[in-house]
Design an enzyme around this catalytic site. Structure first.
Site, mmCIF file in Angstrom:
data_model
loop_
_atom_site.group_PDB
_atom_site.id
_atom_site.type_symbol
_atom_site.label_atom_id
_atom_site.label_comp_id
_atom_site.label_asym_id
_atom_site.label_seq_id
_atom_site.Cartn_x
_atom_site.Cartn_y
_atom_site.Cartn_z
ATOM 1 N N CYS A 273 4.294 53.282 53.197
ATOM 2 C CA CYS A 273 5.458 54.037 52.698
ATOM 3 C C CYS A 273 5.251 54.585 51.292
ATOM 4 O O CYS A 273 5.240 55.798 51.090
ATOM 5 C CB CYS A 273 6.688 53.134 52.700
ATOM 6 S SG CYS A 273 7.180 52.641 54.345
HETATM 7 N N1 LIG Z 1 5.868 49.442 57.803
HETATM 8 C C1 LIG Z 1 6.936 49.446 57.046
HETATM 9 O O1 LIG Z 1 7.197 48.494 56.330
HETATM 10 C C2 LIG Z 1 7.919 50.603 57.042
HETATM 11 C C3 LIG Z 1 9.112 50.463 56.316
HETATM 12 C C4 LIG Z 1 10.030 51.498 56.326
HETATM 13 C C5 LIG Z 1 9.730 52.671 57.038
HETATM 14 N N2 LIG Z 1 8.545 52.795 57.723
HETATM 15 C C6 LIG Z 1 8.317 54.028 58.468
HETATM 16 O O2 LIG Z 1 8.461 53.747 59.858
HETATM 17 C C7 LIG Z 1 7.572 54.554 60.630
HETATM 18 C C8 LIG Z 1 6.727 53.680 61.535
HETATM 19 O O3 LIG Z 1 5.903 52.877 60.735
HETATM 20 P P1 LIG Z 1 5.219 51.542 61.280
HETATM 21 O O4 LIG Z 1 4.754 50.827 60.068
HETATM 22 O O5 LIG Z 1 6.102 50.815 62.229
HETATM 23 O O6 LIG Z 1 3.967 52.166 62.109
HETATM 24 P P2 LIG Z 1 2.930 51.364 63.026
HETATM 25 O O7 LIG Z 1 1.652 52.109 62.951
HETATM 26 O O8 LIG Z 1 2.953 49.910 62.706
HETATM 27 O O9 LIG Z 1 3.534 51.498 64.504
HETATM 28 C C9 LIG Z 1 3.668 52.701 65.162
HETATM 29 C C10 LIG Z 1 3.627 52.449 66.664
HETATM 30 O O10 LIG Z 1 3.920 53.684 67.297
HETATM 31 C C11 LIG Z 1 3.101 53.805 68.441
HETATM 32 N N3 LIG Z 1 3.056 55.215 68.811
HETATM 33 C C12 LIG Z 1 2.423 56.223 68.173
HETATM 34 N N4 LIG Z 1 2.655 57.384 68.810
HETATM 35 C C13 LIG Z 1 3.455 57.101 69.851
HETATM 36 C C14 LIG Z 1 4.029 57.874 70.876
HETATM 37 N N5 LIG Z 1 3.846 59.186 70.927
HETATM 38 N N6 LIG Z 1 4.793 57.269 71.812
HETATM 39 C C15 LIG Z 1 4.988 55.918 71.759
HETATM 40 N N7 LIG Z 1 4.458 55.131 70.825
HETATM 41 C C16 LIG Z 1 3.707 55.713 69.871
HETATM 42 C C17 LIG Z 1 1.772 53.210 68.027
HETATM 43 O O11 LIG Z 1 1.001 52.847 69.153
HETATM 44 C C18 LIG Z 1 2.239 52.017 67.179
HETATM 45 O O12 LIG Z 1 2.374 50.849 67.975
HETATM 46 C C19 LIG Z 1 6.784 55.375 59.616
HETATM 47 O O13 LIG Z 1 7.395 56.612 59.440
HETATM 48 C C20 LIG Z 1 6.919 54.564 58.340
HETATM 49 O O14 LIG Z 1 6.799 55.375 57.197
HETATM 50 C C21 LIG Z 1 7.649 51.776 57.736
#
Ligand SMILES: NC(=O)c1ccc[n+]([C@@H]2O[C@H](COP(=O)([O-])OP(=O)(O)OC[C@H]3O[C@@H](n4cnc5c(N)ncnc54)[C@H](O)[C@@H]3O)[C@@H](O)[C@H]2O)c1
Length: 439
Positions: A273
């Site tokens: 992030c």
């Molecule tokens: N990690 C954090 O602490 C956090 C906190 C706040 C916001 N965010 C935001 O949340 C969002 C997700 O982040 P994350 O850390 O969970 O990512 P991540 O990489 O941990 O997980 C993403 C998941 O999405 C899946 N995926 C990708 N494309 C896909 C599709 N087309 N259909 C179905 N599944 C699909 C992947 O296989 C993966 O399992 C980002 O925008 C991030 O900026 C993350």
């Protein structure tokens, strides 16, 4: 929303589907299921879905037993079959939003998710985006792919909203139900539907006037952090040069009951992030011909911190007549923050890259990252394993740099068995045998 749409709702099998089962999607799906909602988890990764289906959590922040409990009670289901999405009243998108090489946003995962959902979109459904992104993504980009692929009209046939994810990984207080949820919709009816959905699992929902506003809220929160970290990083360099301990300064300053909020310096910023989200806004601002000098400056300072840590090491070795070339350097902590196993965008790898490029032999220790995977943040360090910390393994190491300070690591022991420690986290005891240099 039309009467036809309302009638359709009774035919849905799931209250909510979560698309993207990662750091954000898993706790969200589990949180909805624990609140009694029939929840579907969808991911394109069959391995991820299979392990979740067996009740195994890939995240230390969500214990397996929480998943197993809701799976057994038939509140949480997992699938890789897109067609199952058509049976859910609402779909929440939690896919990654990375940067391209030149710091431009990549909303490709969001668009792919939209294209995946579109053929299965049915009248009456709600689609809510949670991925962090620039204002306009939901209203323009996501809306377009959903409408084109479904033939349905957003705000008329289906609802569309944005609600930023505010999880704080590793923080036990950051539970879905307790974290106030900001929500914006593309119409008042969409907002109403989204508020109703999130209210099932979250104690406090905060409606805002639009999706653009909700998207801006998330970026503002993270840019606030990004800039304040840059400020303390700059102050650290100034105070260190003056012989003043930045940590002591912050500890004393935070006793002020108002107008000061502590942020802490380090070897840079990491995670999915803070180093990324600010550039979603700087990119979008260019479309409006608005400069983003403050954010860019903070980025320059934060990205310069690995170089600063290495320069502190170079200077310290130099006073002992040594060079980095050929020295054996130990990196403490490759996760991007303490007590979590997440190394995405970790600045520790930048430190390691710089040292390797200068000819050092580099090893690392991180109890939360026993092996570096290409999937994490390690890029070129894939398959390297964390070394144990004992008198044997520390013998022959010329210096260590503490980049991330996890609990449970004995920094006193470390500093008693090494000649030199560069401490960017203020964790090494002042009376240690090693020469300790703040960085
Ligand atoms: N990690 C954090 O602490 C956090 C906190 C706040 C916001 N965010 C935001 O949340 C969002 C997700 O982040 P994350 O850390 O969970 O990512 P991540 O990489 O941990 O997980 C993403 C998941 O999405 C899946 N995926 C990708 N494309 C896909 C599709 N087309 N259909 C179905 N599944 C699909 C992947 O296989 C993966 O399992 C980002 O925008 C991030 O900026 C993350």
């Amino acid at each position: 929303m039309t009467t036809a749409a309302t009638t359709h709702r009774t035919a849905f099998h799931y209250d909510v589907a979560v698309l993207g089962l990662g750091y954000v999607g898993i706790p969200l799906a589990v949180g909805f299921a624990e609140a009694g909602c029939r929840t579907l988890g969808f991911d394109v990764d069959p391995k991820r879905v299979a392990e979740l289906h067996s009740g195994i959590s890939p995240l230390t922040t969500v214990p397996s037993q929480r998943i197993a409990s809701v799976v057994t009670r038939e509140l949480l289901f997992f699938t890789t079959d897109k067609a199952d999405l058509s049976r859910s009243e609402a779909i929440i998108i939690c896919v990654p939003t990375p940067l391209r090489t030149h710091l431009d946003p990549d909303i490709g995962f969001i668009l792919d998710a939209g294209r995946e959902i579109a053929p299965y979109l049915r009248p009456g459904m709600l689609v809510s985006l949670e991925s962090s992104t620039y204002p306009g993504t939901t209203r323009q980009d996501l809306c377009k792919v959903l409408e084109e692929g479904s033939g349905l009209k957003a705000g008329v046939d289906f609802c569309l909203s944005f609600s930023p994810e505010r999880e704080d990984p590793g923080n036990p207080k950051s539970q879905l139900s307790d974290m106030p949820k900001v929500v914006g919709g593309i119409t008042p009816e969409c907002l109403k539907r989204a508020v109703a959905l999130y209210s099932k699992a979250v104690k406090r929902v905060i409606p805002v006037s639009s999706c653009d506003t909700a998207e801006a809220v998330k970026l503002t929160e993270n840019i606030f952090r990004f800039i304040n970290i840059a400020l303390v990083n700059e102050l650290k360099r100034i105070y260190t040069a003056m012989g003043i301990d930045i940590w002591e300064v912050i500890d004393a300053a935070k006793t002020k009951p108002f107008g000061f909020m502590p942020f802490y310096p380090g070897v840079g910023v990491g995670g999915h992030c803070i180093p990324i989200d600010p550039y979603y806004l700087t990119w979008k601002a260019r479309e409006y011909n608005v400069d983003t000098r403050f954010i860019q400056l903070a980025g320059q300072i934060n990205r310069g911190m690995p170089y600063y840590a290495v320069s502190r090491l170079v200077d310290a070795l130099n006073t002992e007549g040594k060079s980095v070339q050929g020295s054996h350097i130990l990196i403490l902590g490759v996760a991007y923050k303490p007590d979590i196993p997440d190394d995405r965008e970790s600045p520790s790898y930048e430190v390691m890259d710089l040292l390797r490029d200068k000819g050092a032999v580099v090893d690392y220790h991180d109890p939360n990252i026993p092996v570096i995977t290409a999937h994490g943040g390690g890029r070129e360090w894939g398959d390297k394993t964390s070394i144990a910390l004992n008198a044997e393994t520390l013998r022959g190491i010329d210096a260590a740099i503490v980049c991330t300070a996890h609990r449970g690591v004995d920094y006193g022991f470390l500093a008693d068995h090494l000649p030199l420690v560069i401490d960017a986290c203020n964790v090494v005891p002042k009376d240690a045998k090693a020469r300790v240099i703040p960085a």
